[in-house]
Design a protein around this motif. Structure first.
Motif, PDB file in Angstrom:
ATOM      1  N   LYS A 113       0.836  -1.209   0.000  1.00 40.20           N
ATOM      2  CA  LYS A 113       0.000   0.000   0.000  1.00 40.20           C
ATOM      3  C   LYS A 113       0.868   1.255   0.000  1.00 40.20           C
ATOM      4  O   LYS A 113       0.614   2.202  -0.748  1.00 40.20           O
ATOM      5  CB  LYS A 113      -0.919   0.012   1.224  1.00 40.20           C
ATOM      6  CG  LYS A 113      -2.071  -0.945   1.150  1.00 40.20           C
ATOM      7  CD  LYS A 113      -2.903  -0.850   2.427  1.00 40.20           C
ATOM      8  CE  LYS A 113      -3.963  -1.933   2.480  1.00 40.20           C
ATOM      9  NZ  LYS A 113      -4.714  -1.909   3.743  1.00 40.20           N
ATOM     10  N   LYS A 144       2.528   1.711  -3.421  1.00 42.49           N
ATOM     11  CA  LYS A 144       1.588   2.213  -4.434  1.00 42.49           C
ATOM     12  C   LYS A 144       1.337   3.698  -4.249  1.00 42.49           C
ATOM     13  O   LYS A 144       1.279   4.459  -5.225  1.00 42.49           O
ATOM     14  CB  LYS A 144       0.275   1.442  -4.371  1.00 42.49           C
ATOM     15  CG  LYS A 144       0.347   0.064  -4.969  1.00 42.49           C
ATOM     16  CD  LYS A 144      -0.993  -0.649  -4.861  1.00 42.49           C
ATOM     17  CE  LYS A 144      -0.880  -2.086  -5.298  1.00 42.49           C
ATOM     18  NZ  LYS A 144      -2.131  -2.814  -5.134  1.00 42.49           N
ATOM     19  N   ALA A 145       1.184   4.137  -2.989  1.00 37.78           N
ATOM     20  CA  ALA A 145       0.962   5.561  -2.724  1.00 37.78           C
ATOM     21  C   ALA A 145       2.180   6.380  -3.147  1.00 37.78           C
ATOM     22  O   ALA A 145       2.033   7.454  -3.759  1.00 37.78           O
ATOM     23  CB  ALA A 145       0.668   5.774  -1.239  1.00 37.78           C
ATOM     24  N   GLN A 146       3.364   5.890  -2.855  1.00 34.63           N
ATOM     25  CA  GLN A 146       4.577   6.600  -3.264  1.00 34.63           C
ATOM     26  C   GLN A 146       4.694   6.653  -4.779  1.00 34.63           C
ATOM     27  O   GLN A 146       5.117   7.674  -5.337  1.00 34.63           O
ATOM     28  CB  GLN A 146       5.809   5.925  -2.673  1.00 34.63           C
ATOM     29  CG  GLN A 146       5.975   6.159  -1.196  1.00 34.63           C
ATOM     30  CD  GLN A 146       7.156   5.399  -0.625  1.00 34.63           C
ATOM     31  OE1 GLN A 146       7.706   4.500  -1.270  1.00 34.63           O
ATOM     32  NE2 GLN A 146       7.551   5.752   0.598  1.00 34.63           N
ATOM     33  N   MET A 147       4.319   5.586  -5.461  1.00 31.13           N
ATOM     34  CA  MET A 147       4.398   5.569  -6.925  1.00 31.13           C
ATOM     35  C   MET A 147       3.416   6.578  -7.529  1.00 31.13           C
ATOM     36  O   MET A 147       3.751   7.298  -8.467  1.00 31.13           O
ATOM     37  CB  MET A 147       4.114   4.165  -7.455  1.00 31.13           C
ATOM     38  CG  MET A 147       4.270   4.046  -8.962  1.00 31.13           C
ATOM     39  SD  MET A 147       5.890   4.512  -9.566  1.00 31.13           S
ATOM     40  CE  MET A 147       6.796   3.065  -9.178  1.00 31.13           C
ATOM     41  N   ARG A 148       2.188   6.636  -6.973  1.00 31.80           N
ATOM     42  CA  ARG A 148       1.218   7.619  -7.480  1.00 31.80           C
ATOM     43  C   ARG A 148       1.732   9.040  -7.260  1.00 31.80           C
ATOM     44  O   ARG A 148       1.619   9.893  -8.137  1.00 31.80           O
ATOM     45  CB  ARG A 148      -0.131   7.425  -6.787  1.00 31.80           C
ATOM     46  CG  ARG A 148      -0.965   6.361  -7.441  1.00 31.80           C
ATOM     47  CD  ARG A 148      -2.377   6.358  -6.870  1.00 31.80           C
ATOM     48  NE  ARG A 148      -2.598   5.029  -6.306  1.00 31.80           N
ATOM     49  CZ  ARG A 148      -2.681   4.749  -5.020  1.00 31.80           C
ATOM     50  NH1 ARG A 148      -2.668   5.689  -4.123  1.00 31.80           N
ATOM     51  NH2 ARG A 148      -2.843   3.505  -4.621  1.00 31.80           N
ATOM     52  N   GLU A 149       2.310   9.293  -6.093  1.00 29.98           N
ATOM     53  CA  GLU A 149       2.840  10.621  -5.789  1.00 29.98           C
ATOM     54  C   GLU A 149       3.993  10.972  -6.733  1.00 29.98           C
ATOM     55  O   GLU A 149       4.067  12.086  -7.251  1.00 29.98           O
ATOM     56  CB  GLU A 149       3.321  10.646  -4.337  1.00 29.98           C
ATOM     57  CG  GLU A 149       3.870  11.971  -3.894  1.00 29.98           C
ATOM     58  CD  GLU A 149       4.397  11.905  -2.473  1.00 29.98           C
ATOM     59  OE1 GLU A 149       5.397  12.597  -2.197  1.00 29.98           O
ATOM     60  OE2 GLU A 149       3.822  11.170  -1.650  1.00 29.98           O
ATOM     61  N   GLN A 193       4.533   9.772  -9.767  1.00 28.32           N
ATOM     62  CA  GLN A 193       4.022   9.992 -11.117  1.00 28.32           C
ATOM     63  C   GLN A 193       3.371  11.355 -11.240  1.00 28.32           C
ATOM     64  O   GLN A 193       3.525  12.041 -12.249  1.00 28.32           O
ATOM     65  CB  GLN A 193       3.046   8.883 -11.499  1.00 28.32           C
ATOM     66  CG  GLN A 193       3.720   7.565 -11.763  1.00 28.32           C
ATOM     67  CD  GLN A 193       2.726   6.421 -11.965  1.00 28.32           C
ATOM     68  OE1 GLN A 193       1.561   6.537 -11.611  1.00 28.32           O
ATOM     69  NE2 GLN A 193       3.206   5.325 -12.519  1.00 28.32           N
ATOM     70  N   ALA A 194       2.639  11.773 -10.207  1.00 27.72           N
ATOM     71  CA  ALA A 194       2.004  13.094 -10.245  1.00 27.72           C
ATOM     72  C   ALA A 194       3.064  14.192 -10.261  1.00 27.72           C
ATOM     73  O   ALA A 194       2.948  15.163 -11.016  1.00 27.72           O
ATOM     74  CB  ALA A 194       1.086  13.262  -9.041  1.00 27.72           C
ATOM     75  N   ARG A 195       4.103  14.039  -9.425  1.00 23.30           N
ATOM     76  CA  ARG A 195       5.168  15.043  -9.394  1.00 23.30           C
ATOM     77  C   ARG A 195       5.928  15.100 -10.708  1.00 23.30           C
ATOM     78  O   ARG A 195       6.238  16.182 -11.210  1.00 23.30           O
ATOM     79  CB  ARG A 195       6.143  14.724  -8.268  1.00 23.30           C
ATOM     80  CG  ARG A 195       6.045  15.698  -7.129  1.00 23.30           C
ATOM     81  CD  ARG A 195       7.125  15.499  -6.111  1.00 23.30           C
ATOM     82  NE  ARG A 195       7.006  14.153  -5.539  1.00 23.30           N
ATOM     83  CZ  ARG A 195       8.022  13.419  -5.171  1.00 23.30           C
ATOM     84  NH1 ARG A 195       9.243  13.859  -5.289  1.00 23.30           N
ATOM     85  NH2 ARG A 195       7.847  12.208  -4.680  1.00 23.30           N
TER      86      ARG A 195
END
Length: 108
Positions: free
Chosen positions: A64, A67-72, A74-76
């Motif tokens: 979990k 996944k949160a770090q990957m989403r962050e 990608q957004a950055r």
């Protein structure tokens, strides 16, 4: 050195009953070996399934967070990419991944 050969006399040769007994014993040993190997394989499969399930369950929190770090990330990176090329336009041809920019002369 003297060579000795074992020769069966007619009384020592294995009979039909002894040969049949040997075949039956061989088939029985092979059957028991297959049975034990099947039980061993099934036991190994159970250990692997339970071990994999245990590891999956214990690592769910780590997944979990990843996944949160990957989403962050990608957004950055999308924001940085938009800012880096903001207002910049490229003109020209792209040939094999290289950009050939044609500069228009300013005296026209």
């Amino acid at each position: 050195m003297q060579n000795k050969y074992i020769s069966y006399s007619s009384s020592n040769r294995p009979g039909l009953l002894q040969k049949a007994g040997a075949v039956v014993a061989t088939v029985a040993v092979v059957g028991v070996a297959l049975m034990f190997s099947a039980v061993l394989l099934a036991g190994l499969l159970v250990v692997v399934v339970f071990g994999g399930t245990y590891l999956w369950w214990k690592t769910r929190e780590v997944r979990k967070v990843m996944k949160a770090q990957m989403r962050e990330f990608q957004a950055r990176s999308a924001t940085v990419e938009r800012e880096a090329f903001k207002g910049e336009t490229f003109e020209g041809e792209v040939i094999e991944g290289e950009v050939i920019r044609v500069e228009k002369s300013r005296d026209k």
